[in-house]
Design a protein around this motif. Structure first.
Motif, PDB file in Angstrom:
ATOM      1  N   ARG A 153      27.352  -3.695  34.999  1.00 14.32           N
ATOM      2  CA  ARG A 153      26.534  -2.727  34.349  1.00 14.32           C
ATOM      3  C   ARG A 153      26.394  -2.869  32.745  1.00 14.32           C
ATOM      4  O   ARG A 153      25.077  -2.811  32.298  1.00 14.32           O
ATOM      5  N   LEU A 154      27.243  -3.424  31.986  1.00 10.66           N
ATOM      6  CA  LEU A 154      27.044  -3.816  30.602  1.00 10.66           C
ATOM      7  C   LEU A 154      26.051  -4.939  30.491  1.00 10.66           C
ATOM      8  O   LEU A 154      25.255  -4.901  29.703  1.00 10.66           O
ATOM      9  N   LYS A 200      31.543  14.268  23.743  1.00  6.61           N
ATOM     10  CA  LYS A 200      32.047  13.238  24.809  1.00  6.61           C
ATOM     11  C   LYS A 200      30.754  12.014  25.035  1.00  6.61           C
ATOM     12  O   LYS A 200      31.056  11.026  25.041  1.00  6.61           O
ATOM     13  N   ALA A 201      29.407  12.551  24.978  1.00  9.52           N
ATOM     14  CA  ALA A 201      28.297  11.505  25.162  1.00  9.52           C
ATOM     15  C   ALA A 201      28.360  10.629  24.022  1.00  9.52           C
ATOM     16  O   ALA A 201      28.385   9.526  24.214  1.00  9.52           O
ATOM     17  N   GLN A 217      31.740   3.552  22.989  1.00  6.18           N
ATOM     18  CA  GLN A 217      32.788   2.772  23.755  1.00  6.18           C
ATOM     19  C   GLN A 217      31.972   1.762  24.492  1.00  6.18           C
ATOM     20  O   GLN A 217      32.445   0.486  24.592  1.00  6.18           O
ATOM     21  N   SER A 218      30.840   2.055  25.029  1.00  7.92           N
ATOM     22  CA  SER A 218      29.845   1.111  25.892  1.00  7.92           C
ATOM     23  C   SER A 218      29.227   0.061  24.799  1.00  7.92           C
ATOM     24  O   SER A 218      29.285  -0.991  25.060  1.00  7.92           O
ATOM     25  N   LEU A 219      28.992   0.700  23.641  1.00  4.30           N
ATOM     26  CA  LEU A 219      28.419  -0.501  22.455  1.00  4.30           C
ATOM     27  C   LEU A 219      29.436  -1.362  22.340  1.00  4.30           C
ATOM     28  O   LEU A 219      29.356  -2.641  22.196  1.00  4.30           O
ATOM     29  N   VAL A 220      30.810  -0.899  22.083  1.00  7.94           N
ATOM     30  CA  VAL A 220      31.846  -1.640  21.750  1.00  7.94           C
ATOM     31  C   VAL A 220      32.081  -2.670  22.619  1.00  7.94           C
ATOM     32  O   VAL A 220      32.463  -3.974  22.461  1.00  7.94           O
TER      33      VAL A 220
END
Length: 275
Positions: free
Chosen positions: A61-62, A17-18, A24-27
């Motif tokens: 946040r990103l 999950k992590a 996903q955050s990177l993409v």
């Protein structure tokens, strides 16, 4: 079953999950960065969130994460986000490492394999085309150009492919300085015929040399463009008129054009639309 095996059984390696969350955050972050790169004037948070189809809170946040690493910055007066110097340095390092001659060689060999003719790569050196790489035809009668040799821009396939995408002012300067001397009886030696020829190159995406540089030789060429859409180099396929008659010029021209587009894309360049 051990503790480790119980935790990972039935789960593909690296799909925790992590890990998936970080990916996903990177993409998403890279997507935001790409959108900002396409808008030098910057974008507001609401615009970025809408374009990326993300919640404003997630987008913010990103953006803060990218800002903390020096990739983007926020204009406090306008409230928009822009790419920062670190992103520029990364992009610039790619441009400095780009070797279009080495990158083009496999494509030249492929052109020779497909056509049976000699393929060349040339660049513009002010008012002339200079040949830097070549894949020789296996035919007994073939066109061979000595590497480092030059040809007039207006009287060669590679030259016209490069010249067609220069600004009007640059074309005018070259004509004023170099003139339009006839190399053969087929050379485009007037401003009117040259302009018509360059317009044809822009329309079809490739240049044809119909015995304009050497009697008995036909050539087709297309331009490789940099990230600004300006000419970087040009590739060509050349051979005797007996093997490349008029009927075959358009077929080979389309092949060379598509190959130049492939090279341009591989180098991170941009091929201008036909005009």
């Amino acid at each position: 079953m051990s503790e480790v095996k119980r935790r990972t059984a039935g789960r593909p390696a690296g799909s925790g999950k992590a890990s998936g969350g970080h990916s996903q955050s990177l993409v998403r972050g890279l997507n935001l960065l790409e959108r900002l790169a396409g808008h030098p004037g910057g974008l507001a948070l609401s615009e970025l969130a809408e374009q990326a189809e993300l919640a404003p809170s997630t987008t913010h946040r990103l953006l803060q994460a990218l800002q903390s690493q020096g990739f983007i910055t926020q204009d406090n007066e306008l409230g928009v986000w822009k790419i920062d110097v670190k992103t520029f340095r990364i992009g610039n390092s790619f441009l400095e490492a780009r070797d279009f001659v080495a990158s083009s060689r496999p494509f030249l060999r492929r052109l020779t394999a497909h056509t049976g003719e000699t393929a060349n790569l040339g660049i513009r050196d002010d008012g002339t085309a200079v040949f830097l790489a070549q894949s020789e035809s296996p035919q007994m009668m073939r066109m061979i150009t000595r590497l480092g040799s030059r040809a007039p821009l207006h009287a060669s396939g590679v030259g016209k492919a490069l010249m067609a995408w220069l600004s009007e002012d640059e074309v005018e300067r070259i004509i004023q300085e170099r003139g339009l001397p006839r190399v053969t009886e087929n050379t485009l030696h007037t401003i009117e015929t040259l302009r018509e020829g360059l317009a044809e190159v822009r329309r079809q995406g490739f240049a044809c040399d119909r015995e304009e540089h050497a009697i008995g030789l036909h050539c087709v060429a297309a331009c490789i463009h940099d990230e600004h859409g300006t000419p970087l180099a040009a590739i060509s396929v050349s051979g005797p008129v007996a093997r490349i008659p008029e009927a075959r010029l358009l077929e080979l021209g389309a092949l060379v054009r598509d190959t130049a587009t492939e090279i341009t894309a591989q180098l991170g360049g941009r091929t201008p639309q036909a005009q």
